[in-house]
Design a protein around this motif. Sequence first.
Motif, mmCIF file in Angstrom:
data_model
loop_
_atom_site.group_PDB
_atom_site.id
_atom_site.type_symbol
_atom_site.label_atom_id
_atom_site.label_comp_id
_atom_site.label_asym_id
_atom_site.label_seq_id
_atom_site.Cartn_x
_atom_site.Cartn_y
_atom_site.Cartn_z
ATOM 1 N N UNK A 54 -12.380 -14.275 -38.610
ATOM 2 C CA UNK A 54 -11.959 -12.956 -38.109
ATOM 3 C C UNK A 54 -10.463 -12.913 -37.806
ATOM 4 N N UNK A 55 -9.798 -14.050 -37.854
ATOM 5 C CA UNK A 55 -8.352 -14.090 -37.646
ATOM 6 C C UNK A 55 -7.545 -13.622 -38.846
ATOM 7 N N UNK A 56 -8.190 -13.456 -39.987
ATOM 8 C CA UNK A 56 -7.489 -12.969 -41.179
ATOM 9 C C UNK A 56 -7.490 -11.447 -41.190
ATOM 10 N N UNK A 57 -6.350 -10.877 -41.513
ATOM 11 C CA UNK A 57 -6.260 -9.419 -41.648
ATOM 12 C C UNK A 57 -6.281 -8.997 -43.112
ATOM 13 N N UNK A 58 -6.118 -9.965 -44.030
ATOM 14 C CA UNK A 58 -6.164 -9.678 -45.462
ATOM 15 C C UNK A 58 -6.594 -10.935 -46.217
ATOM 16 N N UNK A 59 -7.227 -10.706 -47.364
ATOM 17 C CA UNK A 59 -7.806 -11.782 -48.165
ATOM 18 C C UNK A 59 -7.365 -11.660 -49.616
ATOM 19 N N UNK A 60 -7.414 -12.773 -50.346
ATOM 20 C CA UNK A 60 -7.246 -12.752 -51.790
ATOM 21 C C UNK A 60 -8.621 -12.483 -52.388
ATOM 22 N N UNK A 61 -8.701 -11.497 -53.270
ATOM 23 C CA UNK A 61 -9.988 -11.082 -53.833
ATOM 24 C C UNK A 61 -9.934 -11.179 -55.357
ATOM 25 N N UNK A 107 -10.730 -2.934 -46.606
ATOM 26 C CA UNK A 107 -10.779 -2.656 -48.041
ATOM 27 C C UNK A 107 -11.689 -3.663 -48.744
ATOM 28 N N UNK A 108 -11.644 -4.926 -48.332
ATOM 29 C CA UNK A 108 -12.546 -5.932 -48.914
ATOM 30 C C UNK A 108 -13.991 -5.507 -48.655
ATOM 31 N N UNK A 109 -14.263 -5.026 -47.455
ATOM 32 C CA UNK A 109 -15.611 -4.565 -47.136
ATOM 33 C C UNK A 109 -16.009 -3.399 -48.038
ATOM 34 N N UNK A 110 -15.074 -2.478 -48.270
ATOM 35 C CA UNK A 110 -15.364 -1.324 -49.128
ATOM 36 C C UNK A 110 -15.622 -1.766 -50.566
#
Length: 137
Positions: A54-61, A107-110
């Motif tokens: 939960x400490x990440x605000x953005x991910x590589x997808x 956005x990752x969730x979306x």
Amino acid sequence: MAQDFRGLLKEKMRNPDVGERWFEDFEIGCVFYFSVQASALHESTPSALLDDISGYTAFQVTLQARSGVFTYGKRGAWQHLENTPWWHLFEPESPLLLVAPNVPTATVQQIFEDLHACVEAHPEMAKRKCQRSLSVC
């Protein structure tokens, strides 16, 4: 809303010496592989190895069409996603593989939810043998 993708992430490999971690890919409806990564070796925010996801605000997808799935044309998987608000974040690495850096968590969730909705709305994308047993895939 689907389950929070972060609660579904399963760590596959970790090397704390270099800050590297890999999560297992999600397979969605025998059509897509959906990869969400975050570590010092990925384009995530922060670009560090955190124990608390939960400490990440953005991910590589990364999005990948499974072998045998059409990506373009009448039954193409990508055509069903091109009008989503997040599509522009991805760059193609090949006709089957798309990558997006630093994708915000919401956005990752979306994307996760949209992929599931797409497969449900377009079962014709899956190979015939998989269409008969989507619950197995």
